[in-house]
Design a protein around this motif. Structure first.
Motif, PDB file in Angstrom:
ATOM      1  N   GLU A 100       0.804  -1.228   0.000  1.00  0.00           N
ATOM      2  CA  GLU A 100       0.000   0.000   0.000  1.00  0.00           C
ATOM      3  C   GLU A 100       0.831   1.269   0.000  1.00  0.00           C
ATOM      4  O   GLU A 100       0.485   2.268  -0.631  1.00  0.00           O
ATOM      5  CB  GLU A 100      -0.905  -0.001   1.238  1.00  0.00           C
ATOM      6  N   GLU A 101       1.948   1.242   0.715  1.00  0.00           N
ATOM      7  CA  GLU A 101       2.663   2.464   1.080  1.00  0.00           C
ATOM      8  C   GLU A 101       3.069   3.336  -0.105  1.00  0.00           C
ATOM      9  O   GLU A 101       2.865   4.558  -0.079  1.00  0.00           O
ATOM     10  CB  GLU A 101       3.884   2.111   1.926  1.00  0.00           C
ATOM     11  N   VAL A 135     -17.693   7.994   2.033  1.00  0.00           N
ATOM     12  CA  VAL A 135     -18.372   7.009   1.203  1.00  0.00           C
ATOM     13  C   VAL A 135     -17.960   5.629   1.690  1.00  0.00           C
ATOM     14  O   VAL A 135     -16.867   5.449   2.247  1.00  0.00           O
ATOM     15  CB  VAL A 135     -17.991   7.205  -0.290  1.00  0.00           C
ATOM     16  N   ILE A 136     -18.839   4.649   1.515  1.00  0.00           N
ATOM     17  CA  ILE A 136     -18.549   3.259   1.863  1.00  0.00           C
ATOM     18  C   ILE A 136     -18.530   2.441   0.584  1.00  0.00           C
ATOM     19  O   ILE A 136     -19.428   2.555  -0.250  1.00  0.00           O
ATOM     20  CB  ILE A 136     -19.595   2.707   2.851  1.00  0.00           C
ATOM     21  N   VAL A 137     -17.495   1.617   0.410  1.00  0.00           N
ATOM     22  CA  VAL A 137     -17.392   0.770  -0.779  1.00  0.00           C
ATOM     23  C   VAL A 137     -17.278  -0.688  -0.363  1.00  0.00           C
ATOM     24  O   VAL A 137     -16.771  -1.012   0.718  1.00  0.00           O
ATOM     25  CB  VAL A 137     -16.187   1.168  -1.661  1.00  0.00           C
ATOM     26  N   ASP A 138     -17.748  -1.579  -1.242  1.00  0.00           N
ATOM     27  CA  ASP A 138     -17.696  -3.018  -0.997  1.00  0.00           C
ATOM     28  C   ASP A 138     -16.364  -3.581  -1.463  1.00  0.00           C
ATOM     29  O   ASP A 138     -15.780  -3.127  -2.460  1.00  0.00           O
ATOM     30  CB  ASP A 138     -18.817  -3.730  -1.763  1.00  0.00           C
ATOM     31  N   VAL A 139     -15.901  -4.617  -0.753  1.00  0.00           N
ATOM     32  CA  VAL A 139     -14.672  -5.318  -1.129  1.00  0.00           C
ATOM     33  C   VAL A 139     -14.975  -6.811  -1.157  1.00  0.00           C
ATOM     34  O   VAL A 139     -15.957  -7.270  -0.565  1.00  0.00           O
ATOM     35  CB  VAL A 139     -13.517  -5.003  -0.148  1.00  0.00           C
ATOM     36  N   PRO A 140     -14.156  -7.604  -1.856  1.00  0.00           N
ATOM     37  CA  PRO A 140     -14.435  -9.033  -1.972  1.00  0.00           C
ATOM     38  C   PRO A 140     -14.577  -9.716  -0.609  1.00  0.00           C
ATOM     39  O   PRO A 140     -13.892  -9.376   0.364  1.00  0.00           O
ATOM     40  CB  PRO A 140     -13.221  -9.560  -2.743  1.00  0.00           C
ATOM     41  N   ASP A 141     -15.465 -10.697  -0.572  1.00  0.00           N
ATOM     42  CA  ASP A 141     -15.799 -11.391   0.673  1.00  0.00           C
ATOM     43  C   ASP A 141     -14.799 -12.504   0.943  1.00  0.00           C
ATOM     44  O   ASP A 141     -15.098 -13.700   0.816  1.00  0.00           O
ATOM     45  CB  ASP A 141     -17.221 -11.944   0.591  1.00  0.00           C
ATOM     46  N   GLU A 346      -4.438  -5.031   2.656  1.00  0.00           N
ATOM     47  CA  GLU A 346      -3.411  -4.101   2.172  1.00  0.00           C
ATOM     48  C   GLU A 346      -3.627  -3.766   0.704  1.00  0.00           C
ATOM     49  O   GLU A 346      -3.481  -2.619   0.290  1.00  0.00           O
ATOM     50  CB  GLU A 346      -2.011  -4.671   2.370  1.00  0.00           C
ATOM     51  N   LEU A 347      -4.019  -4.765  -0.098  1.00  0.00           N
ATOM     52  CA  LEU A 347      -4.259  -4.489  -1.513  1.00  0.00           C
ATOM     53  C   LEU A 347      -5.545  -3.701  -1.716  1.00  0.00           C
ATOM     54  O   LEU A 347      -5.662  -2.949  -2.689  1.00  0.00           O
ATOM     55  CB  LEU A 347      -4.288  -5.789  -2.310  1.00  0.00           C
ATOM     56  N   VAL A 348      -6.516  -3.849  -0.829  1.00  0.00           N
ATOM     57  CA  VAL A 348      -7.703  -2.996  -0.870  1.00  0.00           C
ATOM     58  C   VAL A 348      -7.292  -1.536  -0.724  1.00  0.00           C
ATOM     59  O   VAL A 348      -7.704  -0.665  -1.503  1.00  0.00           O
ATOM     60  CB  VAL A 348      -8.706  -3.390   0.234  1.00  0.00           C
ATOM     61  N   ARG A 349      -6.459  -1.268   0.277  1.00  0.00           N
ATOM     62  CA  ARG A 349      -6.015   0.114   0.490  1.00  0.00           C
ATOM     63  C   ARG A 349      -5.148   0.595  -0.681  1.00  0.00           C
ATOM     64  O   ARG A 349      -5.249   1.748  -1.103  1.00  0.00           O
ATOM     65  CB  ARG A 349      -5.270   0.219   1.815  1.00  0.00           C
ATOM     66  N   GLN A 350      -4.314  -0.280  -1.214  1.00  0.00           N
ATOM     67  CA  GLN A 350      -3.516   0.072  -2.392  1.00  0.00           C
ATOM     68  C   GLN A 350      -4.419   0.481  -3.549  1.00  0.00           C
ATOM     69  O   GLN A 350      -4.181   1.481  -4.232  1.00  0.00           O
ATOM     70  CB  GLN A 350      -2.657  -1.134  -2.797  1.00  0.00           C
ATOM     71  N   GLU A 351      -5.470  -0.290  -3.753  1.00  0.00           N
ATOM     72  CA  GLU A 351      -6.397  -0.020  -4.849  1.00  0.00           C
ATOM     73  C   GLU A 351      -7.147   1.293  -4.643  1.00  0.00           C
ATOM     74  O   GLU A 351      -7.371   2.051  -5.592  1.00  0.00           O
ATOM     75  CB  GLU A 351      -7.383  -1.184  -4.963  1.00  0.00           C
ATOM     76  N   ILE A 352      -7.511   1.587  -3.407  1.00  0.00           N
ATOM     77  CA  ILE A 352      -8.227   2.838  -3.138  1.00  0.00           C
ATOM     78  C   ILE A 352      -7.325   4.041  -3.386  1.00  0.00           C
ATOM     79  O   ILE A 352      -7.747   5.036  -3.991  1.00  0.00           O
ATOM     80  CB  ILE A 352      -8.777   2.844  -1.705  1.00  0.00           C
ATOM     81  N   TRP A 353      -6.066   3.968  -2.946  1.00  0.00           N
ATOM     82  CA  TRP A 353      -5.154   5.086  -3.212  1.00  0.00           C
ATOM     83  C   TRP A 353      -4.971   5.273  -4.719  1.00  0.00           C
ATOM     84  O   TRP A 353      -4.898   6.411  -5.216  1.00  0.00           O
ATOM     85  CB  TRP A 353      -3.800   4.854  -2.549  1.00  0.00           C
ATOM     86  N   ALA A 354      -4.917   4.161  -5.465  1.00  0.00           N
ATOM     87  CA  ALA A 354      -4.787   4.261  -6.918  1.00  0.00           C
ATOM     88  C   ALA A 354      -6.034   4.878  -7.540  1.00  0.00           C
ATOM     89  O   ALA A 354      -5.938   5.670  -8.488  1.00  0.00           O
ATOM     90  CB  ALA A 354      -4.522   2.880  -7.512  1.00  0.00           C
ATOM     91  N   LEU A 355      -7.200   4.531  -7.018  1.00  0.00           N
ATOM     92  CA  LEU A 355      -8.443   5.154  -7.479  1.00  0.00           C
ATOM     93  C   LEU A 355      -8.399   6.661  -7.289  1.00  0.00           C
ATOM     94  O   LEU A 355      -8.757   7.432  -8.183  1.00  0.00           O
ATOM     95  CB  LEU A 355      -9.630   4.582  -6.699  1.00  0.00           C
TER      96      LEU A 355
END
Length: 416
Positions: A100-101, A135-141, A346-355
């Motif tokens: 993420e960093e 905002v709230i977003v869904d992530v894989p279960d 960690e990859l969820v947060r990585q993806e959000i920063w990329a968004l």
């Protein structure tokens, strides 16, 4: 005759690299300790650009996004042969190595208010108009995501997916998100807002909805020296101290425990430093259902001549600009089902920063386009379509992906 460069040395994301150039990405990788000491099929720099591309092409699989990212490189004739598009598994492992960093630090380095003094709709009596919202977003279960983020509960049971809460600080006039905090949906918006207070500057006026108000958070936000215009709920007690000519009135905020004591008739001395002076503006609006609704605003701008009540009411409407900003990310950048790809926290947060990075880059291009359309007066960026701009950027990525944003020396390939 110079040796051919490594194939991955040329990978970029076309037009977006004007903000995220090769040197900046390398600086961030060094700063975060992610620059490799040995050559890899997917160097960290390439993975940064790839994660950004994932957020431009949400509907495509891992390997297809990589193909778009390297479009045309094989035909330029100056690249080493033998490089193949990595498998989905290899790409996933490369994302995990990156973490993420680097994306978070890159966002912090790049994201800043964009509006210039002449930018339309960005200013209020010399203050830069900003807003905060969530905002709230869904992530894989997956088990990891469920443990880290949890599922929201409601009358019909739990949400189908774990959910992440994002609170952002945005510039209303340009729709640029300049700061953000990410956590589980269980973490309230107020706590996340407190994490972005360091990004608020004294030249700003910050708008917020009633869900953000508390005495403590108001005091923290005022320490930034920015001005505030926040909506408050009907149950917040702000007795009239003095009516003002514009229809607003002076009041004061007190800590909750002190207000409770005073209501119970307990004689208690309230120190002057605990009394926070505010102005209150009340007005009526008609909601979508045709029902009248009272809006109550409190502001730190005490001069009713500088900022009359009617102007503050009109200003507060600018908060909707930031809601539209979050909708651009959630509805137009993300797929129709609004579900992120990443299966680990960690990859969820990585993806959000990329968004957030890709949204910021699109908005930067839109502002430049708006200012170039009319050299004399400029165009309000709100008149441009975000969807059309996003599609234009996507086309640029596939058309120009084969050209690195800066010259590459032969020695650079050894660093990867």
């Amino acid at each position: 005759m110079p040796s051919p460069r490594s194939f991955t040395d040329g990978i970029s994301i076309g037009v977006l690299t004007r903000l995220f150039d090769r040197d900046l990405v390398d600086e961030v990788l060094v700063e975060t300790g992610r620059r490799e000491k040995r050559s890899r099929l997917l160097p960290a720099r390439v993975v940064v650009y790839y994660v950004l591309a994932l957020c431009l092409f949400f509907g495509d699989g891992y390997e297809e996004v990589m193909r778009k990212l390297v479009n045309g490189l094989r035909f330029l004739g100056t690249w080493r042969t033998g490089w193949q598009v990595p498998s989905t598994s290899a790409i996933s492992q490369a994302r995990q190595r990156l973490g993420e960093e680097p994306l978070r630090v890159l966002f912090e380095r790049v994201a800043a208010p964009m509006a210039q003094p002449g930018t339309k709709g960005a200013w209020f009596h010399g203050w830069r108009v900003m807003a905060v919202d969530g905002v709230i977003v869904d992530v894989p279960d997956t088990a990891d995501n469920l443990e880290a983020f949890g599922k929201t509960g409601h009358q019909d049971g739990k949400s189908p997916f774990p959910q992440v809460r994002i609170v952002g600080l945005g510039e209303c006039g340009t729709h640029a998100i300049v700061a953000a905090a990410i956590d589980s949906w269980r973490v309230y918006e107020r706590e996340l807002f407190a994490r972005v207070l360091d990004d608020i500057e004294p030249d700003m006026v910050v708008l917020a909805d009633r869900g953000f108000f508390s005495y403590e958070l108001w005091c923290q936000a005022r320490q930034t020296e920015a001005e505030l215009v926040w909506r408050i709920s009907d149950n917040v007690d702000v007795p009239v101290l003095e009516w003002l000519p514009d229809g607003s009135y002076r009041a004061e905020l007190l800590p909750k425990n002190m207000k409770s004591d005073l209501k119970r008739g307990r004689r208690r001395s309230v120190p002057d430093e605990a009394r926070i002076a505010v102005r209150v503006v009340e007005y009526m609006v008609t909601n979508r259902g045709g029902k009248a609704e009272t809006i109550r605003l409190i502001t730190s701008i005490m001069d009713h001549e500088l900022a009359p009540a009617a102007e503050l009411a009109a200003l507060y409407r600018q908060r909707w600009e930031f809601e539209l900003t979050l909708d651009e990310v959630e509805t137009h950048q993300m797929p129709h089902h609004r579900l992120l790809r990443s299966k680990t926290p960690e990859l969820v947060r990585q993806e959000i920063w990329a968004l957030l990075l890709t949204h910021y880059a699109v908005r930067d291009l839109m502002l430049e386009a708006a200012e170039d359309m009319d050299a004399d007066d400029g165009l309000d960026v709100d008149e441009l379509s975000f969807v059309r701009s996003l599609n234009a950027v996507r086309r640029q990525v596939t058309n120009q992906a084969g050209f690195s944003p800066s010259p590459v020396e032969e020695s650079d390939s050894r660093d990867d």
